[in-house]
Design an enzyme around this catalytic site. Structure first.
Site, PDB file in Angstrom:
ATOM      1  N   ASP A 117       0.920  -1.249   0.150  1.00 47.35           N
ATOM      2  CA  ASP A 117       0.129   0.013   0.163  1.00 47.35           C
ATOM      3  C   ASP A 117       0.853   1.205   0.021  1.00 47.35           C
ATOM      4  OD1 ASP A 117      -1.979  -1.633   0.271  1.00 47.35           O
ATOM      5  OD2 ASP A 117      -2.682  -1.436   2.566  1.00 47.35           O
TER       6      ASP A 117
ATOM      7  N   ASP B  63       1.308   4.662   2.071  1.00 50.36           N
ATOM      8  CA  ASP B  63       0.952   5.367   3.429  1.00 50.36           C
ATOM      9  C   ASP B  63       1.408   6.859   3.356  1.00 50.36           C
ATOM     10  OD1 ASP B  63       0.246   3.252   4.791  1.00 50.36           O
ATOM     11  OD2 ASP B  63       2.253   2.440   4.677  1.00 50.36           O
TER      12      ASP B  63
END
Length: 206
Positions: free
Chosen positions: A131, A133
């Site tokens: 992901d 961040d």
């Protein structure tokens, strides 16, 4: 002299000798390789700072403390907004995609997590499933309608994006603040507590 130390800051200068005697071998290897540590939200003595060490595996995270006097270099997430790496990964493409939109807003933003670690240190931490961040400095309240609009922008990225709002009282997940939940989880150095307003300590709700 280092600037005020904030959660997600990356610090260099820790040595294996500063680690506890029972530190796992992978922690010693990470520090010996010259990797930075990341400031975490936890209480510590005045001359120390709570930090975390990253390993190669996702589950390899080690909490410890670092002497403030040992800090040689400090990098904030917002210093990484325009750092580029030549790796064709979803998180890198998402950052490139979102950068113009985030630059055009009035808030200071930064890159944290695996992406921030790699951008700052050069040590590979991202992979195909990573992901992205991000953090957003929000010293003044961000209303929930604007939070929802921001979530829509992030959701258009080519990989999942998580953003934390950094308020004067601690951190709250953007997606949680943009939701219909009456109370949201605010994380500070001393506790995690459900609150109605992450910017107003008088509006805490148990």
């Amino acid at each position: 002299m280092v600037n005020t130390l904030l959660a997600h800051d990356l610090l260099w200068g820790m040595t294996p000798e500063q680690l506890p005697a029972d530190a796992p071998s992978w922690v010693i290897e990470s520090i010996s390789a010259g990797q930075p540590v990341v400031v975490r939200r936890a209480l510590s003595a005045a001359d120390h700072i709570a930090v975390g060490v990253r390993g190669r595996l996702r589950e390899q995270r080690y909490a410890t403390v670092m002497s403030v006097d040992a800090i040689q270099r400090q990098v904030r997430p917002e210093a990484l907004c325009h750092v580029s790496i030549d790796r064709d990964l979803p998180a890198v493409r998402a950052l490139n995609q979102l950068r113009p939109m985030l630059d055009s807003c009035e808030w200071v933003w930064g890159v944290s997590g695996s992406a921030g670690f790699e951008l700052a240190s050069g040590f590979q931490a991202l992979h195909e499933g990573s992901d992205l961040d991000l953090i957003l400095r929000t010293p003044q309240p961000l209303n929930r309608v604007r939070a929802q609009a921001l979530v829509k922008i992030l959701d258009a990225a080519v990989c999942p994006v998580d953003m934390q709002l950094q308020t004067p009282l601690g951190a709250v997940a953007l997606r949680e603040w943009a939701s219909s939940a009456r109370r949201v989880l605010l994380k500070s150095a001393s506790q995690a507590v459900l609150v109605i307003d992450p910017w107003n300590p008088q509006e805490q709700a148990a």
